[in-house]
Design a protein around this motif. Structure first.
Motif, PDB file in Angstrom:
ATOM      1  N   THR A 215       0.670  -1.190  -0.090  1.00  0.00           N
ATOM      2  CA  THR A 215      -0.055  -0.020  -0.051  1.00  0.00           C
ATOM      3  C   THR A 215       0.779   1.293   0.079  1.00  0.00           C
ATOM      4  O   THR A 215       0.361   2.259   0.421  1.00  0.00           O
ATOM      5  N   ALA A 216       2.090   1.099  -0.095  1.00  0.00           N
ATOM      6  CA  ALA A 216       2.718   2.356  -0.332  1.00  0.00           C
ATOM      7  C   ALA A 216       2.501   3.602  -0.946  1.00  0.00           C
ATOM      8  O   ALA A 216       2.520   4.634  -0.403  1.00  0.00           O
ATOM      9  N   TYR A 217       1.876   3.494  -2.434  1.00  0.00           N
ATOM     10  CA  TYR A 217       1.510   4.392  -2.913  1.00  0.00           C
ATOM     11  C   TYR A 217       0.277   5.214  -2.381  1.00  0.00           C
ATOM     12  O   TYR A 217       0.203   6.286  -2.346  1.00  0.00           O
ATOM     13  N   ARG A 218      -0.774   4.254  -2.023  1.00  0.00           N
ATOM     14  CA  ARG A 218      -1.876   4.673  -1.373  1.00  0.00           C
ATOM     15  C   ARG A 218      -1.530   5.639  -0.102  1.00  0.00           C
ATOM     16  O   ARG A 218      -2.265   6.731  -0.021  1.00  0.00           O
ATOM     17  N   GLU A 219      -0.721   4.981   0.600  1.00  0.00           N
ATOM     18  CA  GLU A 219      -0.241   5.644   2.136  1.00  0.00           C
ATOM     19  C   GLU A 219       0.108   7.056   1.651  1.00  0.00           C
ATOM     20  O   GLU A 219       0.017   7.699   2.583  1.00  0.00           O
ATOM     21  N   SER A 220       1.250   6.996   0.663  1.00  0.00           N
ATOM     22  CA  SER A 220       2.176   8.039   0.530  1.00  0.00           C
ATOM     23  C   SER A 220       0.976   9.193  -0.073  1.00  0.00           C
ATOM     24  O   SER A 220       0.860  10.466   0.406  1.00  0.00           O
ATOM     25  N   LEU A 221       0.096   8.988  -0.734  1.00  0.00           N
ATOM     26  CA  LEU A 221      -0.836  10.090  -1.403  1.00  0.00           C
ATOM     27  C   LEU A 221      -1.609  10.368  -0.310  1.00  0.00           C
ATOM     28  O   LEU A 221      -2.340  11.544  -0.242  1.00  0.00           O
ATOM     29  N   ARG A 222      -2.349   9.346   0.471  1.00  0.00           N
ATOM     30  CA  ARG A 222      -3.099   9.979   1.684  1.00  0.00           C
ATOM     31  C   ARG A 222      -2.259  10.981   2.687  1.00  0.00           C
ATOM     32  O   ARG A 222      -2.921  11.743   3.272  1.00  0.00           O
ATOM     33  N   GLN A 223      -0.918  10.795   2.858  1.00  0.00           N
ATOM     34  CA  GLN A 223      -0.162  11.611   3.882  1.00  0.00           C
ATOM     35  C   GLN A 223       0.304  12.832   3.069  1.00  0.00           C
ATOM     36  O   GLN A 223       0.954  13.609   3.858  1.00  0.00           O
TER      37      GLN A 223
END
Length: 326
Positions: A215-223
């Motif tokens: 989930t690295a990309y999704r979490e990066s976008l969220r943060q």
């Protein structure tokens, strides 16, 4: 072909130049709307079959364009090295062989046996090291310095320009798609779709897909900043990204409507539907876009695109998915 500045998409001229390079090797891939898929989803779905390419995956396009640009910039290049989970490595090995270059490919231990076999068959020197893609990448960078090899990145403007060809083909054939689902590994595929959308002046919504086990990309976008996340997916190795690429992250944050996460079980269900309804083999990442559409659902009036990015999966793992063991 002039590369776009960091964080910017290649323009229409760059995409057309890339198409000419790729077109010298194969004529593109089809897109089909399958009645059983449409019935299952409840909408008109168009699948872009990148599994029908010569290497069974969309990455071939990027490797051809990257090596073409590299050898024009550096005609004396002694060889290339790249880290991969499989499809990027096949792409680089194929393109290097076409130009008579040495190709060293680094994969993590326990990588797909059949993808490894394919890369060796294409002439690559295969090295197995580390626990995941990030470990393999760091080893490739070190070895590049030691041996004077050119380190091919997993994300680069030339790779984006090359793989954008799949989206150009799809958008030209079906310009009125309302949304397009694209899996995210390191990001070249979805950035290529964004470049094609811009080049053709379309309004289609781009939806990224990641694994719940990466989930690295999704979490990066969220943060709103780059973060790393452990990779646990066993099925979608093509999306097994622990650390996002900074340039890809910048483009995705600007161009992509949202990112959907799908589990290995949802991916396996999509793989079964694809095989049952179309008799096409999809690897985990290749089925992820359809899995995301199945998760979100659709309206009967919609016309939706799904990218089947590749069909390169070990036969034993595919049998597990088909049997319902995953």
């Amino acid at each position: 072909m002039t590369r776009a500045p960091a964080g910017q998409l290649p323009d229409k001229a760059a995409l057309e130049a890339a198409e000419r390079v790729v077109g010298a090797h194969f004529a593109g891939t089809p897109q089909y709307s399958w009645p059983q898929i449409n019935d299952a989803v409840g909408a008109e779905v168009w699948i872009k079959h990148e599994n029908h390419g010569p290497l069974g995956a969309f990455k071939m396009r990027g490797g051809l364009v990257y090596l073409d640009a590299l050898t024009r910039r550096d005609p004396r290049c002694p060889g290339v090295i790249a880290a991969t989970r499989g499809n990027h490595g096949q792409s680089i090995a194929f393109a290097a062989a076409a130009r008579g270059l040495r190709a060293v490919i680094v994969v993590p231990r326990g990588n797909s046996h059949e993808k490894n076999t394919a890369m060796r068959a294409l002439g690559a020197e295969l090295i197995e090291v580390g626990e995941d893609f990030q470990d393999a990448l760091e080893h490739a960078r070190t070895r590049a310095r030691q041996e004077g090899l050119h380190a091919v990145p997993s994300f680069h403007g030339d790779l984006v320009a090359g793989v954008a060809g799949y989206a150009l083909e799809l958008f030209r054939a079906q310009p009125d798609l309302t949304r397009l689902y694209v899996p995210i590994g390191l990001g070249s595929g979805i950035c290529g779709a964004a470049a094609a959308r811009a080049a053709l002046g379309l309004e289609v919504e781009l939806i990224g897909v990641v694994s719940t086990g990466a989930t690295a990309y999704r979490e990066s976008l969220r943060q709103g900043q780059l973060v790393s996340r452990a990779v646990t997916t066993e099925l979608a190795d093509g999306m097994a990204c622990r650390t996002p690429d900074p340039e890809a992250f910048q483009i995705i944050a600007r161009e992509v409507g949202r990112v959907v996460a799908v589990s290995d079980a949802e991916v396996a269900e999509a793989m079964r539907l694809l095989f049952r309804a179309t008799h096409n083999v999809a690897e985990g990442a290749g089925a992820a876009a359809l899995a995301a559409l199945m998760q979100e659902g659709a309206g009967a009036e919609e016309k939706i695109g799904v990218v089947l990015t590749g069909g390169n999966i070990d036969s034993a793992l595919f049998c597990q998915a088909l049997s319902g063991a995953i």
